[in-house]
Design an enzyme around this catalytic site. Structure first.
Site, PDB file in Angstrom:
ATOM      1  N   ASP A  47       0.869  -1.160   0.000  1.00  0.00           N
ATOM      2  CA  ASP A  47       0.000   0.000   0.000  1.00  0.00           C
ATOM      3  C   ASP A  47       0.918   1.225   0.000  1.00  0.00           C
ATOM      4  O   ASP A  47       2.122   1.111   0.240  1.00  0.00           O
ATOM      5  CB  ASP A  47      -0.892  -0.041   1.254  1.00  0.00           C
ATOM      6  CG  ASP A  47      -1.802   1.165   1.347  1.00  0.00           C
ATOM      7  OD1 ASP A  47      -2.385   1.550   0.319  1.00  0.00           O
ATOM      8  OD2 ASP A  47      -1.910   1.726   2.454  1.00  0.00           O
ATOM      9  N   ASP A  70       0.041   5.159   1.128  1.00  0.00           N
ATOM     10  CA  ASP A  70      -0.086   6.049   2.288  1.00  0.00           C
ATOM     11  C   ASP A  70      -0.153   5.233   3.578  1.00  0.00           C
ATOM     12  O   ASP A  70      -0.979   4.329   3.711  1.00  0.00           O
ATOM     13  CB  ASP A  70      -1.358   6.894   2.164  1.00  0.00           C
ATOM     14  CG  ASP A  70      -1.372   7.737   0.903  1.00  0.00           C
ATOM     15  OD1 ASP A  70      -1.014   8.912   0.973  1.00  0.00           O
ATOM     16  OD2 ASP A  70      -1.745   7.203  -0.166  1.00  0.00           O
ATOM     17  N   ASP A 110      -1.445  -1.023   5.782  1.00  0.00           N
ATOM     18  CA  ASP A 110      -1.706  -0.529   7.145  1.00  0.00           C
ATOM     19  C   ASP A 110      -3.183  -0.366   7.420  1.00  0.00           C
ATOM     20  O   ASP A 110      -3.565   0.290   8.390  1.00  0.00           O
ATOM     21  CB  ASP A 110      -0.995   0.814   7.361  1.00  0.00           C
ATOM     22  CG  ASP A 110      -1.646   1.938   6.564  1.00  0.00           C
ATOM     23  OD1 ASP A 110      -1.982   2.976   7.172  1.00  0.00           O
ATOM     24  OD2 ASP A 110      -1.849   1.768   5.354  1.00  0.00           O
TER      25      ASP A 110
END
Length: 220
Positions: free
Chosen positions: A11, A13, A170
């Site tokens: 991922d 960000d 995250d």
């Protein structure tokens, strides 16, 4: 832990980059432009992974159901577009992790829900991503995470079977997407998780620092 891994996908960000300062600033400018007092970055950071929805929720208590949400969202997008790399930084340890993957001959790439409008100029403007083998945005395919299609597309472009890839993220939707794609999944706890209980996500593993990923795949 992971066997016969051929590629690692991440991922963006909250996993590779800390974009919370620029995302928060884009929303906070909307407040100050309206004569409202600015809010501290710490108010915005926990919601950075939720993009415009999260930032407008913090700044104005606004949900997507609000009649002006789309107008506010576009204003937020323009603010962010104008300054999306002013304060954004690579998380500590990510450069070293990527260098180690390259030394192992391990291709790596990005699968994000961020739209190409932002992903392409952002990754083009940060040297880290010059070595990425693939970058999949939220609108590259007809679906975004938690649907597995963006991860399938990344695997296709890399030329590997999905089960030979590991996905690191995250957010719970990252893990849901990775599991649905048949990939090994790793939850990154150093991003924007806050007090989130990641044990409910059913990730195959978690890392508290980027370099810990190497131990999961070194013997693969």
């Amino acid at each position: 832990m992971f066997q016969a891994v051929q590629a690692v996908l991440f991922d963006l960000d909250g996993t590779l980059i800390d974009s919370a300062p620029d995302l928060g600033a884009a929303a906070d400018k909307m407040r100050t432009d309206r004569g409202l007092p600015g809010l501290p970055l710490d108010d915005y950071r926990p919601m950075a992974g939720a993009g415009a929805r999260g930032m407008l929720g913090v700044a104005f208590g606004m949900t997507p159901e609000h009649p002006e949400f789309l107008t506010y969202r576009e204003e937020f997008f323009v603010n962010y577009e104008n300054a999306m790399t002013e304060r954004t930084v690579i998380f500590d340890g990510v450069h070293a992790m990527v260098q180690a993957l390259q030394a192992m001959g391990m291709p790596w790439g990005v699968v994000t829900n961020k739209s190409q409008r932002f992903t392409l100029p952002l990754t083009a403007g940060m040297p880290l991503f010059a070595s990425a083998s693939v970058v999949i945005s939220g609108d590259t395919t007809a679906h975004s995470k938690p649907h597995p299609e963006p991860l399938f597309e990344a695997a296709r472009r890399l030329g590997f079977e999905p089960h030979r890839c590991v996905y690191v993220g995250d957010d719970e939707r990252d893990i849901v997407a990775g599991r649905a794609a048949g990939m090994g999944t790793v939850a990154a706890t150093y991003g924007y998780l806050g007090a989130t209980d990641i044990s409910q996500w059913q990730a195959d593993a978690h890392i508290d620092l980027p370099l810990q990923l190497l131990k999961l795949i070194e013997s693969a």
